[in-house]
Design a protein around this motif. Structure first.
Motif, PDB file in Angstrom:
ATOM      1  N   MET A 193       0.832  -1.197   0.000  1.00  8.08           N
ATOM      2  CA  MET A 193       0.000   0.000   0.000  1.00  8.08           C
ATOM      3  C   MET A 193       0.868   1.248   0.000  1.00  8.08           C
ATOM      4  O   MET A 193       1.993   1.236   0.507  1.00  8.08           O
ATOM      5  N   ILE A 194       0.333   2.318  -0.534  1.00  5.65           N
ATOM      6  CA  ILE A 194       1.066   3.573  -0.607  1.00  5.65           C
ATOM      7  C   ILE A 194       1.402   4.104   0.785  1.00  5.65           C
ATOM      8  O   ILE A 194       2.362   4.858   0.958  1.00  5.65           O
ATOM      9  N   THR A 195       0.652   3.690   1.781  1.00 10.60           N
ATOM     10  CA  THR A 195       0.859   4.187   3.142  1.00 10.60           C
ATOM     11  C   THR A 195       2.223   3.818   3.701  1.00 10.60           C
ATOM     12  O   THR A 195       2.717   4.478   4.604  1.00 10.60           O
ATOM     13  N   GLU A 196       2.847   2.767   3.185  1.00 10.48           N
ATOM     14  CA  GLU A 196       4.158   2.341   3.668  1.00 10.48           C
ATOM     15  C   GLU A 196       5.271   2.690   2.689  1.00 10.48           C
ATOM     16  O   GLU A 196       6.407   2.236   2.850  1.00 10.48           O
ATOM     17  N   LEU A 197       4.968   3.486   1.681  1.00 10.32           N
ATOM     18  CA  LEU A 197       5.959   3.923   0.710  1.00 10.32           C
ATOM     19  C   LEU A 197       6.482   5.303   1.087  1.00 10.32           C
ATOM     20  O   LEU A 197       6.004   5.936   2.028  1.00 10.32           O
ATOM     21  N   THR A 198       7.479   5.766   0.352  1.00 10.80           N
ATOM     22  CA  THR A 198       8.102   7.059   0.621  1.00 10.80           C
ATOM     23  C   THR A 198       8.090   7.921  -0.632  1.00 10.80           C
ATOM     24  O   THR A 198       7.753   7.471  -1.726  1.00 10.80           O
ATOM     25  N   TYR A 199       8.479   9.163  -0.464  1.00 10.63           N
ATOM     26  CA  TYR A 199       8.566  10.137  -1.554  1.00 10.63           C
ATOM     27  C   TYR A 199       9.506   9.637  -2.655  1.00 10.63           C
ATOM     28  O   TYR A 199      10.544   9.054  -2.356  1.00 10.63           O
TER      29      TYR A 199
ATOM     30  N   ASN B  21      -2.770  17.013   2.621  1.00  9.71           N
ATOM     31  CA  ASN B  21      -2.490  16.228   1.423  1.00  9.71           C
ATOM     32  C   ASN B  21      -1.975  14.829   1.733  1.00  9.71           C
ATOM     33  O   ASN B  21      -2.359  13.868   1.074  1.00  9.71           O
ATOM     34  N   GLY B  22      -1.121  14.722   2.775  1.00  8.73           N
ATOM     35  CA  GLY B  22      -0.720  13.395   3.208  1.00  8.73           C
ATOM     36  C   GLY B  22      -1.909  12.609   3.734  1.00  8.73           C
ATOM     37  O   GLY B  22      -2.072  11.419   3.445  1.00  8.73           O
ATOM     38  N   GLY B  23      -2.764  13.292   4.497  1.00 11.84           N
ATOM     39  CA  GLY B  23      -3.995  12.650   4.953  1.00 11.84           C
ATOM     40  C   GLY B  23      -4.876  12.256   3.787  1.00 11.84           C
ATOM     41  O   GLY B  23      -5.463  11.172   3.766  1.00 11.84           O
ATOM     42  N   GLY B  24      -4.957  13.132   2.799  1.00 13.02           N
ATOM     43  CA  GLY B  24      -5.769  12.822   1.617  1.00 13.02           C
ATOM     44  C   GLY B  24      -5.263  11.609   0.876  1.00 13.02           C
ATOM     45  O   GLY B  24      -6.050  10.791   0.387  1.00 13.02           O
ATOM     46  N   VAL B  25      -3.948  11.456   0.794  1.00 15.40           N
ATOM     47  CA  VAL B  25      -3.375  10.289   0.124  1.00 15.40           C
ATOM     48  C   VAL B  25      -3.663   9.015   0.926  1.00 15.40           C
ATOM     49  O   VAL B  25      -4.138   8.015   0.387  1.00 15.40           O
ATOM     50  N   TYR B  26      -3.364   9.059   2.209  1.00 19.07           N
ATOM     51  CA  TYR B  26      -3.581   7.882   3.062  1.00 19.07           C
ATOM     52  C   TYR B  26      -5.059   7.494   3.088  1.00 19.07           C
ATOM     53  O   TYR B  26      -5.412   6.322   2.889  1.00 19.07           O
ATOM     54  N   ASN B  27      -5.915   8.467   3.322  1.00 17.90           N
ATOM     55  CA  ASN B  27      -7.338   8.178   3.472  1.00 17.90           C
ATOM     56  C   ASN B  27      -7.928   7.603   2.192  1.00 17.90           C
ATOM     57  O   ASN B  27      -8.738   6.662   2.227  1.00 17.90           O
ATOM     58  N   HIS B  28      -7.537   8.157   1.052  1.00 17.26           N
ATOM     59  CA  HIS B  28      -8.068   7.654  -0.212  1.00 17.26           C
ATOM     60  C   HIS B  28      -7.521   6.268  -0.539  1.00 17.26           C
ATOM     61  O   HIS B  28      -8.249   5.406  -1.041  1.00 17.26           O
ATOM     62  N   ASP B  29      -6.252   6.047  -0.267  1.00 16.13           N
ATOM     63  CA  ASP B  29      -5.672   4.730  -0.524  1.00 16.13           C
ATOM     64  C   ASP B  29      -6.439   3.659   0.245  1.00 16.13           C
ATOM     65  O   ASP B  29      -6.796   2.609  -0.296  1.00 16.13           O
ATOM     66  N   LEU B  30      -6.705   3.947   1.514  1.00 10.68           N
ATOM     67  CA  LEU B  30      -7.428   2.976   2.343  1.00 10.68           C
ATOM     68  C   LEU B  30      -8.884   2.867   1.916  1.00 10.68           C
ATOM     69  O   LEU B  30      -9.453   1.763   1.883  1.00 10.68           O
ATOM     70  N   TYR B  31      -9.493   3.988   1.580  1.00 10.42           N
ATOM     71  CA  TYR B  31     -10.895   3.981   1.158  1.00 10.42           C
ATOM     72  C   TYR B  31     -11.101   3.060  -0.047  1.00 10.42           C
ATOM     73  O   TYR B  31     -12.001   2.209  -0.048  1.00 10.42           O
TER      74      TYR B  31
ATOM     75  N   PRO C  35      -1.556   4.631  -7.053  1.00 14.06           N
ATOM     76  CA  PRO C  35      -1.695   3.177  -7.196  1.00 14.06           C
ATOM     77  C   PRO C  35      -2.902   2.855  -8.066  1.00 14.06           C
ATOM     78  O   PRO C  35      -3.869   3.624  -8.113  1.00 14.06           O
ATOM     79  N   PRO C  36      -2.869   1.747  -8.763  1.00 19.78           N
ATOM     80  CA  PRO C  36      -4.032   1.385  -9.573  1.00 19.78           C
ATOM     81  C   PRO C  36      -5.230   1.043  -8.698  1.00 19.78           C
ATOM     82  O   PRO C  36      -5.076   0.595  -7.551  1.00 19.78           O
ATOM     83  N   LEU C  37      -6.412   1.268  -9.235  1.00 20.09           N
ATOM     84  CA  LEU C  37      -7.624   0.837  -8.546  1.00 20.09           C
ATOM     85  C   LEU C  37      -7.595  -0.687  -8.447  1.00 20.09           C
ATOM     86  O   LEU C  37      -7.284  -1.363  -9.430  1.00 20.09           O
ATOM     87  N   PRO C  38      -7.894  -1.268  -7.291  1.00 17.19           N
ATOM     88  CA  PRO C  38      -7.753  -2.715  -7.118  1.00 17.19           C
ATOM     89  C   PRO C  38      -8.884  -3.547  -7.718  1.00 17.19           C
ATOM     90  O   PRO C  38      -8.969  -4.751  -7.454  1.00 17.19           O
TER      91      PRO C  38
ATOM     92  N   SER D 257      12.506  10.234   3.270  1.00 15.06           N
ATOM     93  CA  SER D 257      12.668   8.811   3.573  1.00 15.06           C
ATOM     94  C   SER D 257      11.605   8.301   4.545  1.00 15.06           C
ATOM     95  O   SER D 257      11.573   7.106   4.855  1.00 15.06           O
ATOM     96  N   HIS D 258      10.757   9.197   5.019  1.00 17.74           N
ATOM     97  CA  HIS D 258       9.672   8.798   5.925  1.00 17.74           C
ATOM     98  C   HIS D 258       8.525   8.184   5.128  1.00 17.74           C
ATOM     99  O   HIS D 258       8.149   8.703   4.075  1.00 17.74           O
ATOM    100  N   THR D 259       7.984   7.094   5.644  1.00 19.51           N
ATOM    101  CA  THR D 259       6.770   6.567   5.028  1.00 19.51           C
ATOM    102  C   THR D 259       5.612   7.523   5.307  1.00 19.51           C
ATOM    103  O   THR D 259       5.685   8.362   6.220  1.00 19.51           O
TER     104      THR D 259
END
Length: 209
Positions: free
Chosen positions: A1-7, A81-91, A12-15, A57-59
């Motif tokens: 998941m993008i949540t554990e990736l870094t800059y 924006n970080g919240g937006g990325v995390y929240n949407h990835d999980l959603y 990510p593709p829709l699953p 280097s921070h996830t």
């Protein structure tokens, strides 16, 4: 998941296919929500981190968990924006074609599915303006339902995110217009219960000291 990736982060593709959640969530909304809105949060997060190599280097999980340790001028951009990325990835990951059975862990914590539905719907309908309703685990490994505004993430408040319900208008307006309640009712049909069960189990594993 993008949540554990870094800059630098990338979309990510829709699953599943764009029409996989029909008739509950329409393909047109999925195209705009995933390909446009989600992408915008990713672009904005990358822009915010561009001049901060010490945090590249921070996830994403680290950035949101340690939000209050970031430079003040970076905190707002990461929160939004970080919240937006995390929240949407999980959603998007926590939805799936309809037909799954409710996660057993939900029934262990609630008297029945109806109690869970009621709490999530109340939180989602009670969110004034934009935001998310969340199923989370707290520090005592209990499940809680809460509402957070905008793109705030539970990690920044000491909770472990399990299941997000997006109640920003862009999540439902093309199909449901102002009928947020109808969207919420239908969202319950497309929860990825297998992934919810996995996330609950993982959140309750004691962290190494």
């Amino acid at each position: 998941m993008i949540t554990e990736l870094t800059y630098p982060f990338s979309l990510p593709p829709l699953p599943y296919s764009y029409d996989a959640l029909e008739p509950y969530i329409d393909a047109e909304t999925m195209h705009f929500h995933h390909d446009k809105h989600f992408q915008t949060y990713i672009d904005n997060l990358n822009t915010a981190l561009k001049d901060y190599p010490e945090y590249q280097s921070h996830t994403l999980t680290q950035l949101l968990t340690e939000l209050d340790r970031l430079p003040p001028e970076l905190q707002t951009a990461v929160r939004n924006n970080g919240g937006g990325v995390y929240n949407h990835d999980l959603y998007f990951d926590l939805m799936a074609p309809p037909g799954q059975k409710t996660a057993p862990s939900i029934l262990d914590f609630y008297d029945d599915g109806e109690e869970f539905w009621s709490e999530m719907k109340t939180a989602a309908l009670g969110q004034f303006g934009s935001g998310f309703a969340w199923l989370v685990t707290d520090q005592d490994n209990d499940l809680q339902v809460l509402a957070l505004p905008n793109q705030d993430n539970p990690l920044s408040y000491g909770y472990q995110p399990i299941l997000p319900l997006d109640v920003w208008a862009h999540a439902y307006y093309l199909k449901y217009k102002n009928l947020r309640g109808d969207y919420i009712n239908n969202w319950f049909h497309v929860i990825n219960w297998a992934e919810v069960e996995k996330r609950i189990a993982q959140s309750m594993i004691p962290s190494a000291s």
